[in-house]
Design an enzyme around this catalytic site. Structure first.
Site, PDB file in Angstrom:
ATOM      1  N   HIS A 201       0.815  -1.212   0.000  1.00 19.62           N
ATOM      2  CA  HIS A 201       0.000   0.000   0.000  1.00 19.62           C
ATOM      3  C   HIS A 201       0.852   1.267   0.000  1.00 19.62           C
ATOM      4  O   HIS A 201       0.424   2.306  -0.468  1.00 19.62           O
ATOM      5  CB  HIS A 201      -0.997  -0.045   1.158  1.00 19.62           C
ATOM      6  CG  HIS A 201      -2.121  -0.976   0.852  1.00 19.62           C
ATOM      7  ND1 HIS A 201      -2.195  -2.242   1.366  1.00 19.62           N
ATOM      8  CD2 HIS A 201      -3.166  -0.856   0.010  1.00 19.62           C
ATOM      9  CE1 HIS A 201      -3.266  -2.849   0.873  1.00 19.62           C
ATOM     10  NE2 HIS A 201      -3.876  -2.022   0.052  1.00 19.62           N
ATOM     11  N   GLU A 443     -11.272 -10.181  -5.376  1.00 20.89           N
ATOM     12  CA  GLU A 443      -9.844 -10.160  -5.049  1.00 20.89           C
ATOM     13  C   GLU A 443      -9.412 -11.371  -4.244  1.00 20.89           C
ATOM     14  O   GLU A 443      -8.286 -11.422  -3.752  1.00 20.89           O
ATOM     15  CB  GLU A 443      -9.448  -8.845  -4.382  1.00 20.89           C
ATOM     16  CG  GLU A 443     -10.286  -8.434  -3.202  1.00 20.89           C
ATOM     17  CD  GLU A 443      -9.881  -7.078  -2.632  1.00 20.89           C
ATOM     18  OE1 GLU A 443      -8.846  -6.526  -3.013  1.00 20.89           O
ATOM     19  OE2 GLU A 443     -10.630  -6.577  -1.777  1.00 20.89           O
ATOM     20  N   ASP A 467      -4.606  -7.944  -4.696  1.00 20.40           N
ATOM     21  CA  ASP A 467      -4.826  -9.030  -3.749  1.00 20.40           C
ATOM     22  C   ASP A 467      -5.070 -10.356  -4.456  1.00 20.40           C
ATOM     23  O   ASP A 467      -4.646 -11.403  -3.975  1.00 20.40           O
ATOM     24  CB  ASP A 467      -6.003  -8.698  -2.824  1.00 20.40           C
ATOM     25  CG  ASP A 467      -5.564  -7.783  -1.701  1.00 20.40           C
ATOM     26  OD1 ASP A 467      -4.538  -8.088  -1.065  1.00 20.40           O
ATOM     27  OD2 ASP A 467      -6.213  -6.744  -1.485  1.00 20.40           O
ATOM     28  N   CYS A 514      -9.576  -2.697 -10.815  1.00 16.75           N
ATOM     29  CA  CYS A 514      -8.984  -1.523 -10.160  1.00 16.75           C
ATOM     30  C   CYS A 514      -7.628  -1.801  -9.515  1.00 16.75           C
ATOM     31  O   CYS A 514      -7.090  -0.954  -8.820  1.00 16.75           O
ATOM     32  CB  CYS A 514      -9.959  -0.938  -9.135  1.00 16.75           C
ATOM     33  SG  CYS A 514     -10.399  -2.095  -7.838  1.00 16.75           S
TER      34      CYS A 514
HETATM   35  C1  PEP Z   1      -6.547  -4.696  -5.052  1.00 16.46           C
HETATM   36  O1  PEP Z   1      -6.395  -5.535  -4.165  1.00 16.46           O
HETATM   37  O2  PEP Z   1      -6.251  -4.887  -6.250  1.00 16.46           O
HETATM   38  C2  PEP Z   1      -7.095  -3.363  -4.712  1.00 16.46           C
HETATM   39  C3  PEP Z   1      -7.379  -2.498  -5.656  1.00 16.46           C
HETATM   40  O3  PEP Z   1      -7.264  -3.061  -3.407  1.00 16.46           O
HETATM   41  P1  PEP Z   1      -6.064  -2.653  -2.418  1.00 16.46           P
HETATM   42  O4  PEP Z   1      -4.825  -2.428  -3.251  1.00 16.46           O
HETATM   43  O5  PEP Z   1      -6.491  -1.432  -1.691  1.00 16.46           O
HETATM   44  O6  PEP Z   1      -5.947  -3.864  -1.527  1.00 16.46           O
HETATM   45 MG    MG Z   2      -7.304  -5.276  -2.249  1.00 16.92          MG
END
Ligand code: PEP
Ligand code: MG
Length: 593
Positions: A201, A443, A467, A514
């Site tokens: 993150h 995910e 994920d 996403c």
């Molecule tokens: C993902 O897991 O691809 C996602 C967009 O969520 P995050 O990166 O916040 O876990």
């Molecule tokens: Mg995620």
């Protein structure tokens, strides 16, 4: 492994993993977690007793926390590790140390935080100078306990990043998302860390801030000091210590070429993201805080495909109230209206934590009480957030999305809480969009494999590849030691993405993506070929992805997808993707390295 390449001029090139493109040259600020700023101030003689009382309370709380951690470790059958905490408890019970802190408060007339820092520095310096390995190791125990004590005393330590007032490149062992959240873009020009991987993150935040960043450099903190000049090339993932004048000249040219390509792409801002043969792709942006909307608009995105709400609060001490949340969501929905805004419910846990949310201490936080699991375990917290989102939905452009769902029961439970929130708002005569869409992130492998079951309860899917890749390939997304196994084009990932899209379409559910894979323009043709409806990417990637969409036909993309699905390895797929980009939009390879 990072391989240093010394050259006669003293320049050193170190290879890591580039997580945010761009080049920057500047002085290092070497950051250690102990750099948290602790407020020190004088206390009046009358207040000394009260100050000592605060110290005693903090000792009790710190003891309780250490015991709790120790019990958890024992429970996890790690008795040897539990002994470490005996040493920590001994530090806390050390009468001499406690006596010295109290004496320091009295003698110097300073607050307890200042006194703890003075005494701890004295102890660690004395122990560090002794030629005895056992005693030397005790300095680490003291530092650990002191960090905890100071945290308990101040509630929150002020980030050193809030103190920086000159431009620097941050070099650190690791940076937590809270550290990144506290960075001011005008002074932090880039960062480089020993640990980390492309989808941690912290890396996601770096891309949001549009600052060049490299992670996974292993021991960069041992090689540089504050003030050293370094160059970081986020495209190639290399850090250059003491760059030569020839190197700087070469990079001057590279930066110039990239700048002119990026400037050329700005002409796409108001253009629709449509393939040469007329297929429209919804191109949205991922945001973390309402301030990101400026970048969403300036880069020409269609709306917000992922609002990661947890980042709003990462640098705060407590969870925001319903009103505070409603205000933040309202800001985003009103500025973007009528464009859609997908607000994701809190995704705390994994590598993101808030001080006010009770996340249990877990051995495997990414597999533990994270995201929707935590929200369902604390239904009041979820209901507050849902009420706030509903209140911001009156323009009809807000959608709700649940993260990390692994079975349909979780959606059913969350929707029941949503229904309660709606009923309450109705009773209170507060308006909201009664028909707002509910969606779910795909995910986890279980969600992808049962997309047909989940589709009964939602209007859309958004594939979270960050994920999905970690859970499918069993690769911790923040662990640089296994980063080489983190392959978005692995055949298993391609099949899960393709099947999710096909099932979604069969069930009348639109499908977006996403995760960071969607922001890599080299992947764009493949995802279009799979039939994706929407791509949601970091704002700075919007022009690059749009460039590819506008330079390809849906037919070419489908042909690529067919070949990719037959491939036997991630490398083979990547090769096909790069080949096509070289043909249709070669400038993209110049920008992505
Ligand atoms: C993902 O897991 O691809 C996602 C967009 O969520 P995050 O990166 O916040 O876990
Ligand atoms: Mg995620």
């Amino acid at each position: 492994m990072s391989v240093p390449t010394p050259d006669p001029g003293g320049e050193i090139v170190i290879k890591g993993i580039g997580v945010c493109t761009g080049v920057v040259i500047g002085p290092v600020f070497l950051y250690t977690a102990e750099d948290s700023y602790v407020e020190e101030y004088a206390v009046a003689a009358d207040d000394v007793a009260q100050e000592i009382g605060r110290f005693e309370d903090a000792l009790i709380e710190t003891r309780r926390q250490i015991k709790q951690v120790q019990d958890d470790v024992v429970e996890a059958a790690q008795k040897d590790s539990a002994n470490i905490f005996d040493a920590h408890l001994m530090v806390l019970d050390d009468g001499a140390l406690i006596g010295e802190v109290i004496a320091e408060i009295r003698k110097s007339g300073i607050n307890v935080e200042g006194a703890v820092r003075i005494v701890a520095t004295r102890y660690t310096a004395a122990l560090g100078a002794v030629d005895d390995d056992y005693l030397k190791e005790r300095t680490a125990d003291i530092k650990d306990v002191v960090r905890r004590l100071l945290q308990n005393l101040s509630g929150r330590s002020i980030s050193i990043f809030e103190q920086l007032n000159r431009k620097h490149i941050i070099v650190a062992n690791d940076l937590s998302p809270s550290d990144t959240a506290a960075m001011k873009k005008d002074v932090v020009q880039g960062f480089a860390t020993d640990l980390g991987s492309p989808t941690s993150h912290t890396a996601v935040m770096a891309r949001g801030m549009e600052i060049p960043a490299i992670v996974g450099l292993h021991d960069i903190t041992q090689r540089v000091s504050t003030g050293d000049e370094i160059l970081i090339d986020g495209n190639k993932g290399i850090l250059i210590l003491r760059p030569t004048s020839e190197r700087l000249e070469e990079y001057g040219r590279v930066v110039e070429t990239r700048r002119s390509i990026v400037t050329g792409l700005t002409t796409l801002k108001d253009q629709e993201a449509k393939t040469k043969d007329g297929r429209t792709i919804i191109l949205s942006a991922n945001v973390e805080v309402p301030e990101d909307i400026d970048a969403v608009l300036s880069h020409g995105a269609n709306g917000v495909g992922l609002f990661r709400t947890e980042y709003l609060y990462l640098s705060k001490e407590r969870l925001p109230s319903e009103d505070e949340q409603a205000e933040a969501y309202e800001k985003v929905s009103s500025r973007l209206s009528p464009a859609p805004v997908i607000i994701r419910t809190l995704d705390i846990g994994g590598d993101k934590f808030l001080s006010d949310v009770r996340v249990p201490n877990e051995m495997n936080p990414f597999l533990g009480c994270r995201a929707i699991r935590l929200s369902l375990a604390q239904p009041d917290m979820l209901k507050t957030q849902l009420r706030a989102i509903l209140r911001a939905s009156t323009r009809g452009n807000v959608k709700i999305m649940y993260p990390m769902v692994s079975n349909a029961g979780e959606i059913i439970q969350a929707n029941a809480i949503l229904k309660e929130a709606m009923n309450e708002l109705q009773e209170e005569n507060l308006p909201f969009d009664e028909n707002l869409d509910i969606g779910v992130m795909i995910e986890t492998p279980s969600a992808a494999l049962t997309a047909d079951v989940l589709s009964d309860h939602v209007a859309f899917f958004s594939i979270g590849t960050n994920d999905l890749i970690q859970y499918t390939l069993a690769v911790d997304r923040v662990n640089e030691r296994v980063a080489y196994l983190y392959e978005p084009t692995h055949p298993a990932i391609l099949r899960l993405i393709k099947d999710t899209i096909d099932v979604g379409h069969k069930q009348g559910v639109w499908v977006g993506l996403c995760g960071e894979m969607g922001a890599d323009p080299v992947m764009t043709p493949l995802l279009i070929g799979f039939g994706i409806d929407e791509l949601s990417v970091v704002p700075s990637a919007v022009p690059l992805v749009k460039d590819v969409i506008c330079n390809i036909t849906a037919k070419e993309a489908r042909e690529l997808a067919e070949i990719a699905l037959l491939a036997r390895s991630a490398g083979e797929v990547l090769g096909h993707c790069r080949e096509l980009i070289l043909k249709i939009a070669p400038e993209i390879l110049e920008l992505t390295g």
